[in-house]
Structures are given as structure tokens and as C-alpha cells.
Design a protein around this motif. Structure first.
Motif, PDB file in Angstrom:
ATOM      1  N   ARG A 542       0.848  -1.199   0.000  1.00 23.40           N
ATOM      2  CA  ARG A 542       0.000   0.000   0.000  1.00 23.40           C
ATOM      3  C   ARG A 542       0.883   1.248   0.000  1.00 23.40           C
ATOM      4  N   TYR A 543       0.619   2.141  -0.974  1.00 16.05           N
ATOM      5  CA  TYR A 543       1.424   3.348  -1.157  1.00 16.05           C
ATOM      6  C   TYR A 543       0.481   4.531  -1.308  1.00 16.05           C
ATOM      7  N   PHE A 544       0.940   5.707  -0.806  1.00 18.06           N
ATOM      8  CA  PHE A 544       0.036   6.859  -0.707  1.00 18.06           C
ATOM      9  C   PHE A 544       0.769   8.139  -1.070  1.00 18.06           C
ATOM     10  N   GLY A 545       0.048   9.038  -1.759  1.00 13.27           N
ATOM     11  CA  GLY A 545       0.607  10.334  -2.083  1.00 13.27           C
ATOM     12  C   GLY A 545      -0.479  11.298  -2.513  1.00 13.27           C
ATOM     13  N   THR A 546      -0.136  12.572  -2.633  1.00 16.45           N
ATOM     14  CA  THR A 546      -1.102  13.583  -3.058  1.00 16.45           C
ATOM     15  C   THR A 546      -0.527  14.376  -4.220  1.00 16.45           C
ATOM     16  N   ALA A 547      -1.424  14.954  -4.995  1.00 13.57           N
ATOM     17  CA  ALA A 547      -1.022  15.800  -6.112  1.00 13.57           C
ATOM     18  C   ALA A 547      -2.195  16.699  -6.468  1.00 13.57           C
ATOM     19  N   THR A 548      -1.886  17.787  -7.163  1.00 12.96           N
ATOM     20  CA  THR A 548      -2.906  18.707  -7.637  1.00 12.96           C
ATOM     21  C   THR A 548      -3.118  18.494  -9.126  1.00 12.96           C
ATOM     22  N   VAL A 549      -4.345  18.247  -9.512  1.00 18.36           N
ATOM     23  CA  VAL A 549      -4.704  18.033 -10.914  1.00 18.36           C
ATOM     24  C   VAL A 549      -5.761  19.058 -11.269  1.00 18.36           C
ATOM     25  N   ASP A 550      -5.519  19.817 -12.336  1.00 15.14           N
ATOM     26  CA  ASP A 550      -6.409  20.919 -12.676  1.00 15.14           C
ATOM     27  C   ASP A 550      -7.479  20.550 -13.687  1.00 15.14           C
ATOM     28  N   GLY A 551      -7.163  19.685 -14.651  1.00 12.47           N
ATOM     29  CA  GLY A 551      -8.100  19.428 -15.740  1.00 12.47           C
ATOM     30  C   GLY A 551      -8.687  18.047 -15.677  1.00 12.47           C
ATOM     31  N   ALA A 552      -9.856  17.907 -16.292  1.00 11.33           N
ATOM     32  CA  ALA A 552     -10.500  16.603 -16.374  1.00 11.33           C
ATOM     33  C   ALA A 552     -10.256  16.005 -17.744  1.00 11.33           C
ATOM     34  N   GLY A 553     -10.366  14.717 -17.848  1.00 10.80           N
ATOM     35  CA  GLY A 553     -10.210  14.081 -19.146  1.00 10.80           C
ATOM     36  C   GLY A 553      -9.770  12.652 -19.017  1.00 10.80           C
ATOM     37  N   PRO A 554      -9.649  11.989 -20.146  1.00 11.17           N
ATOM     38  CA  PRO A 554      -9.201  10.586 -20.110  1.00 11.17           C
ATOM     39  C   PRO A 554      -7.708  10.507 -19.830  1.00 11.17           C
ATOM     40  N   GLU A 555      -7.367  10.418 -18.577  1.00 12.37           N
ATOM     41  CA  GLU A 555      -5.966  10.430 -18.179  1.00 12.37           C
ATOM     42  C   GLU A 555      -5.392   9.020 -18.196  1.00 12.37           C
ATOM     43  N   ARG A 556      -4.078   8.925 -18.308  1.00 15.51           N
ATOM     44  CA  ARG A 556      -3.387   7.646 -18.214  1.00 15.51           C
ATOM     45  C   ARG A 556      -2.509   7.676 -16.983  1.00 15.51           C
ATOM     46  N   LEU A 557      -2.739   6.726 -16.100  1.00 14.99           N
ATOM     47  CA  LEU A 557      -1.935   6.623 -14.895  1.00 14.99           C
ATOM     48  C   LEU A 557      -1.081   5.371 -15.006  1.00 14.99           C
ATOM     49  N   THR A 558       0.181   5.512 -14.681  1.00 18.08           N
ATOM     50  CA  THR A 558       1.108   4.391 -14.744  1.00 18.08           C
ATOM     51  C   THR A 558       1.790   4.233 -13.399  1.00 18.08           C
ATOM     52  N   ALA A 559       1.593   3.080 -12.792  1.00 11.99           N
ATOM     53  CA  ALA A 559       2.284   2.751 -11.545  1.00 11.99           C
ATOM     54  C   ALA A 559       3.570   2.027 -11.912  1.00 11.99           C
ATOM     55  N   VAL A 560       4.694   2.636 -11.596  1.00 14.55           N
ATOM     56  CA  VAL A 560       5.996   2.060 -11.918  1.00 14.55           C
ATOM     57  C   VAL A 560       6.474   1.276 -10.698  1.00 14.55           C
ATOM     58  N   ILE A 561       6.538  -0.044 -10.856  1.00 10.43           N
ATOM     59  CA  ILE A 561       6.930  -0.934  -9.768  1.00 10.43           C
ATOM     60  C   ILE A 561       8.439  -1.129  -9.816  1.00 10.43           C
ATOM     61  N   GLN A 566      14.869  -3.508 -11.132  1.00  9.10           N
ATOM     62  CA  GLN A 566      14.148  -3.400 -12.398  1.00  9.10           C
ATOM     63  C   GLN A 566      12.858  -2.613 -12.198  1.00  9.10           C
ATOM     64  N   GLN A 567      12.358  -2.088 -13.312  1.00 10.14           N
ATOM     65  CA  GLN A 567      11.115  -1.322 -13.294  1.00 10.14           C
ATOM     66  C   GLN A 567      10.050  -2.057 -14.096  1.00 10.14           C
ATOM     67  N   LEU A 568       8.858  -2.123 -13.534  1.00  6.57           N
ATOM     68  CA  LEU A 568       7.732  -2.773 -14.206  1.00  6.57           C
ATOM     69  C   LEU A 568       6.586  -1.768 -14.261  1.00  6.57           C
ATOM     70  N   PRO A 569       6.312  -1.176 -15.447  1.00 13.08           N
ATOM     71  CA  PRO A 569       5.196  -0.226 -15.541  1.00 13.08           C
ATOM     72  C   PRO A 569       3.854  -0.956 -15.677  1.00 13.08           C
ATOM     73  N   VAL A 570       2.873  -0.505 -14.898  1.00 12.11           N
ATOM     74  CA  VAL A 570       1.512  -1.023 -14.977  1.00 12.11           C
ATOM     75  C   VAL A 570       0.599   0.160 -15.258  1.00 12.11           C
ATOM     76  N   THR A 571      -0.055   0.159 -16.415  1.00 13.94           N
ATOM     77  CA  THR A 571      -0.850   1.302 -16.857  1.00 13.94           C
ATOM     78  C   THR A 571      -2.333   1.037 -16.651  1.00 13.94           C
ATOM     79  N   VAL A 572      -3.026   2.038 -16.122  1.00 10.86           N
ATOM     80  CA  VAL A 572      -4.483   2.017 -16.009  1.00 10.86           C
ATOM     81  C   VAL A 572      -5.019   3.271 -16.681  1.00 10.86           C
TER      82      VAL A 572
END
Length: 637
Positions: A542-561, A566-572
Motif C-alpha cells: 500500500r502506497y500513498f501520495g497527493t497531487a494537484t490536478v487541474d483538468g479533467a479528461g481521459p488520463e493515463r496513470l502508470t504505476a511504476v513498480i 528493475q522497473q515494471l510499468p503497470v498502466t491504467v
């Protein structure tokens, strides 16, 4: 049988009247869910607040409710104070010291005063200019159903059904048949078979009461373990049992179950209900059963309602009672049919004597279960869209489907018992047969699964109306994705423009995992620009953070493990904030749809009850037997 018809008729009339009177009540909330907050979740303030006010959908227990403030670096902010004079109602107030500009998180955790459920969550706000940062907090158990709690609730419901259903079958099915059999042939095989069946059924009922007490003690132990600080378990137990509504209800339930186990054991030793001791024990047992189902209703969702609470508790208690009678009676039928040895002719005669009252008992119970269930659904679920779109609503639909399965199986068993199975299904016109043990076992097993779903429903918070949409759990967006062996869920709250909190849950599907996760970074792609949100680990996975996002839209979020270098990107992918016009329209009020159906069934129960009362009265005047022997049963399988 005359007394049986009178009892069922009176019960149907009273139940129908109670349900009909309760129908006009309007929906309300349940569970201690966050209804609103000041400042609002995600708010950007020009001046630091003096306090944070959290308002919940029901009263909370002060000894087991808390809130704390953390800054963007995850450090607790000193100098906060929770107001004791406000805790214990439906509000939790935390007074704040002077805080510098920045982003802050309020981590709250409360225990519902009535139902004993622990809920927790987080709200975020910014002072002056919103800044990105990490907020570290234990997210707590949340509001979702915990598997162990569901298992305990399911076990308790199964035992309660065995207790109540066994008592109902022994009192209104087997006891009248035994009185008639003793009158005609006191020492014949039929009274022997009926006494043996009564003894088995009451043994199961007494065991259900005793084991229900054990389950209740396990429930208290689990609650203390979850809430108490290390070394403070004895004091926590005292506070929980004596200082909260949930604890007082728990104590009353365990006391009643203990008394019922003693009374049912005493009833099992009585040859019949006509003895002097039996005439005292049966009314006392019936009164305690009514107290027990009332306590169950008070400790459930109905007990946490605001408006129309009394009517909701009455209907919920009736729902619990009739459901336990129905499902417990089916289990009792399996207990009666299960022994393969003994006198087959006596078993045939016993089933002939018991089939009509058993069918009437089940029919009345099923009718009231459906009617009260419709009413309860209208009280807990506000709209048709909410029914389809919420976890509680979906579990409710699964419960309804299982009701149909159990009911259909019961119809087949009843048809075989009364000789109404079509010839193409292996039946013969007018030839009654005993329902196969396997089919009765299937019906009983389906009832057990149904009780499991009911336990899940009891532990799932219903969708609740909120004053501030950002405070509701429905304002949390959940996105999911997977890559390689890792499954990722991203939770965004309050899911609107401005300050948002991002929680990432990451877990490997392999056991054991190929390597432990070292770190997670969340990348947010907004209009072609990628911004990295630093996350800090709260606990394993479980990981937690905050950020400010100004616009709405179809965003792409990628959790980089990050693991093993090594890095494993998981995109939602998904809309962070639904654009205008994409929100689904709210459907009609569910109560307006289901209340007419519940009212129709309530009127039907009134009509059935009146018919049974009039029929019993005519039979008494005519001096004719209530249940003449018409046909013999053929073939006990």
C-alpha cells in the motif's frame, strides 16, 4: 391443527398489518459513513482552519474514535485535540494549531455506536497554494466487508436459523401431529417416530443456541483485538461492552442465546408441550426468540436509520424471523428425513401428518420474507441506479437470485410431497412421494449459501446520501490494471479538480512472489505532459501520495513498480473526473418501485391469515378434523 391454523392466521394478520403500516417510511442512511466535512475534502483554503469537523451518518463511540493531522511529508502535526464533548454523537471535531501553508491530510477512524462496524478514511485540504507532497497514514480497515467478519456473521445466522426453524417445526408441525397420534394410538409406531423426530430437531435447535453463544464470544474477541491498544484489552472490553450501544446489544444477544440453549434443552426432555412444564417453557422460549430477532434488527442496518427507525426495526425483525423459520424449517426437514433405518410405514404416516402444516409454515414464511425484503431494500437503497451501481446493491441482487433458487427447489419438494409432480418428471397424478433426501439437501445447501450472502450484505455498508459529494465513498475512483505477475489498483479521492489523494495497491499473483516490491512511483499523463507523483509506503503493498490536478479528461496513470533493480510499468486508463454530461442520471426512487409490491404481498398475507382464521373457526363449530387423511405416501427414498 386448529391451534396451528389459528397461530399462523394471527401471525399473518399481525405481520401484514405491521408491514402495511411501515410502508410509508422514507429511506435513510446506515453505517458510520462520512457524510460531510469542514473543510471539504480537496478544498483549497486561503486561511488555515481552526478545526476540522467530520460528520457521520450515525452516532460514533468516543472511546474508539480518533482523528489525526499529518503534513505533506507524512509527519504528525503536534498540538491537535479531538473535542470529547462532541465525540459520541454523529460528529468528530479536531481542533488544530496554527499550520503553515501546504497540503494536509486528516486520517479518521470511528466505531459505529449501533452496529459496531469500524470505518476509516482520509480527507485532504490545502492552505493558501496547493502543493504536491506525500501524506503517510494508516488507511485502516476501511468500510469494506472483512472476510472473517462475514464468516462470523454467516455462522451466527446459520445457527440462529437452526434454532428458530427447529423450534417452529417442533412447535407447529410435529407437536400437533404427536398429540393426534397419541390420542388414536399412544404406543404405536407413529408416536415413536414423531417423538424421535422431535428429539432430533430440538437437539439441533439447542446446539444452534449454544454454538451461537460461542460465535458471539469470538465476535467480541475479534472486535477487542482490532480496537484495543497493546496491553489494554481488559479495559477495552469493559468500555466496548458497557460504553457502546453495540456492546450492550452484544451482551443482550449472548445472554438471550444462553437462556435459549437452557430452555430448548429442557423442552427436549419434555414428552410434549401439553405438560405443565411444557406450557411454561414454550411461551418463554417464544418470547426470547422475539427478543433475539429484535436485537439482531437493532444491531443491523435498520437500527442505524434516522427517520422511521421503529418501523424499520420491526420489519427487519420480522424479516429475520421469517427467513430463519423458512431456512431452518428446510434444514429440520432434512433432519427428519435423514435416518434411513426404522419403521418405513411409520415414516410414511409421519410425513402424511406433517406435510400440510409444514407447507403452510413455509408458504407464510416465504411470503413475509419477500415482502419485508422488498421494504428493506427500499429503505437502504435510494434509487434504481444505486441498486445497480453500488456494492451493496449488487450483493442484494445476488441475494434475490438465490432466493429464487431456494424457492424453486422448495416448490419441487412441495409438489413431490403433495403428489403434484407431472408424469414426465417421474411423478404420478395424485400419488404423493417423499422428496428425495438429495433434493432436500440441495435446498438446505442453497439456503446455507443464501445465508452467506446475507452475512456479506450485513457487513457491507449501504449506499448513503451525503451533503458533500466529495465526502462520500462513491467519490473515490478505483482503476485497476496488471502486468506480468503484478496486479495494481489506483484509488483517487475526492476525484475532482484540485488536490487529490492517490492510493496504490500493488500485489504479486505468484506465491511466493518472485521478488519483493521496493518502491512504487505513480506517473500521471495529462494532455501529453507526464508528471511523477512520489508515493510513500504505508504498509506492505500500500502506497500513498497527493497531487494537484487541474483538468479533467481521459488520463493515463502508470504505476511504476521497482523491484530487484528493475522497473515494471503497470498502466491504467480512465476519466479522472467525469466531464459534464457524462454522469449517469439518477434513476427513480427504489422505494416508490418496491413499496407497492411489498404492499400487495402484505395485503395477501392479511387475506391468507384471515382465511386461515375463518377456516379454523368454521371447523371448530362443525367439529370436523382440520386435516383428514387423504392419501398415503408411496416410497421413501
Amino acid at each position: 391443527m386448529r391451534g396451528f391454523r389459528c397461530v399462523l392466521g394471527a401471525a399473518a394478520v399481525l405481520a401484514g398489518v405491521a408491514l402495511a403500516l411501515a410502508l410509508p417510511a422514507r429511506p435513510a442512511a446506515a453505517h458510520a459513513g462520512l457524510v460531510s466535512s469542514q473543510p471539504a475534502n480537496g478544498a483549497v483554503l486561503t486561511q488555515a482552519p481552526d478545526s476540522v469537523v467530520l460528520r457521520f451518518s450515525e452516532g460514533i463511540a468516543p472511546q474508539f474514535s480518533s482523528a489525526r493531522l499529518v503534513d505533506s511529508a507524512g509527519r504528525p502535526v503536534a498540538g491537535t485535540r479531538v473535542a470529547p464533548e462532541r465525540a459520541g454523537t454523529d460528529e468528530l471535531v479536531m481542533y488544530l494549531p496554527d499550520v503553515a501553508p501546504g497540503t494536509y491530510g486528516v486520517m479518521w477512524r470511528v466505531l459505529a455506536e449501533d452496529d459496531g462496524h469500524t470505518t476509516s478514511g482520509v480527507i485532504v485540504f490545502a492552505v493558501n497554494h496547493p502543493v504536491s507532497g506525500t501524506i503517510v497514514a494508516d488507511s485502516g480497515p476501511g468500510t469494506s466487508a472483512r472476510p472473517l467478519d462475514v464468516a462470523r456473521r454467516w455462522a451466527g445466522l446459520c445457527l440462529l436459523a437452526g434454532l428458530i426453524g427447529g423450534l417452529a417445526v417442533a412447535a407447529v408441525v410435529l407437536a400437533p401431529a404427536l398429540r393426534r397420534a397419541v390420542t388414536t394410538d399412544p404406543d404405536g409406531p407413529l408416536p415413536v417416530a414423531l417423538r424421535a423426530a422431535r428429539h432430533r430437531v430440538l437437539t439441533v435447535a439447542a446446539g444452534g443456541a449454544a454454538l451461537g453463544t460461542v460465535v458471539g464470544i469470538a465476535e467480541l474477541s475479534a472486535e477487542i483485538h482490532r480496537l484495543a491498544e497493546p496491553g489494554a484489552a481488559p479495559a477495552a472490553a469493559v468500555h466496548l461492552v458497557t460504553g457502546t450501544q453495540w456492546g450492550r446489544l452484544w451482551l443482550a444477544r449472548v445472554t438471550v442465546l444462553t437462556a435459549l440453549s437452557v430452555l430448548v434443552s429442557a423442552l427436549r426432555a419434555q414428552p410434549s408441550a401439553s405438560t405443565i412444564r411444557g406450557r411454561v417453557l414454550w411461551p418463554a422460549t417464544a418470547a426470547l426468540v422475539l427478543v433475539m430477532v429484535s436485537l439482531e434488527a437493532l444491531g443491523g442496518h435498520a437500527g442505524a436509520l434516522g427517520s422511521g427507525r421503529s418501523a424499520a426495526v420491526v420489519v427487519a425483525a420480522l424479516h429475520i424471523l421469517t427467513a430463519c423459520v423458512w431456512l431452518g424449517a428446510v434444514a429440520s426437514l432434512a433432519v427428519v428425513l435423514w435416518p434411513r433405518g426404522g419403521d418405513g410405514a411409520a415414516r410414511l404416516a409421519m410425513l402424511r401428518e406433517c406435510r400440510e402444516p409444514f407447507t403452510q409454515l413455509v408458504v407464510l414464511s416465504v411470503g413475509l420474507v419477500v415482502a419485508t425484503g422488498l421494504y428493506n431494500a427500499g429503505r437502504q437503497v435510494d434509487s434504481v441506479d444505486t441498486l445497480l451501481g453500488s456494492a451493496y446493491g449488487r450483493v442484494l441482487l445476488i441475494k434475490s437470485a438465490l432466493l429464487l433458487v431456494v424457492g424453486a427447489t422448495g416448490l419441487v419438494n412441495s409438489a413431490r410431497l403433495h403428489g403434484r409432480v407431472p408424469s414426465r418428471w417421474g411423478g404420478r397424478a395424485g400419488a404423493a412421494t417423499s422428496p428425495p433426501r438429495r433434493l432436500v439437501a440441495v435446498e438446505a445447501a442453497a439456503g446455507i449459501v443464501l445465508l452467506l450472502v446475507v452475512g456479506l450484505l450485513a457487513e457491507t455498508p449501504p449506499p448513503r446520501p451525503t451533503d458533500d459529494a466529495s465526502a462520500s465513498s462513491e467519490a473515490t475512483l478505483t482503476l485497476a490494471g496488471a502486468a506480468d505477475d503484478v496486479e495494481v489498483s489506483v484509488l483517487v479521492t475526492p476525484n475532482r479538480a484540485g488536490v487529490n489523494a492517490f492510493t496504490v495497491l500493488a500485489e504479486s499473483r505468484r506465491r511466493p512472489p518472485p521478488a519483493p516490491i521496493d518502491d512504487v512511483t505513480l506517473e500521471l499523463d495529462v494532455g501529453g505532459t507526464t508528471a511523477a507523483i512520489p508515493l510513500q509506503q504505508l504498509e506492505t503493498g500500500r502506497y500513498f501520495g497527493t497531487a494537484t490536478v487541474d483538468g479533467a479528461g481521459p488520463e493515463r496513470l502508470t504505476a511504476v513498480i521497482h523491484r530487484s533493480g528493475q522497473q515494471l510499468p503497470v498502466t491504467v486508463n480512465g476519466w479522472l473526473f467525469p466531464p459534464p454530461g457524462t454522469q449517469p442520471e439518477t434513476g427513480g426512487q427504489l422505494a416508490a418501485t418496491v413499496n407497492p409490491l411489498a404492499g400487495t404481498l402484505a395485503e395477501a398475507m392479511l387475506a391468507v391469515g384471515l382465511l386461515w382464521l375463518l377456516s379454523a373457526r368454521r371447523r371448530r363449530r362443525a367439529g370436523t378434523p382440520a386435516t383428514p387423511a387423504e392419501t398415503d405416501l408411496e416410497g421413501v427414498r
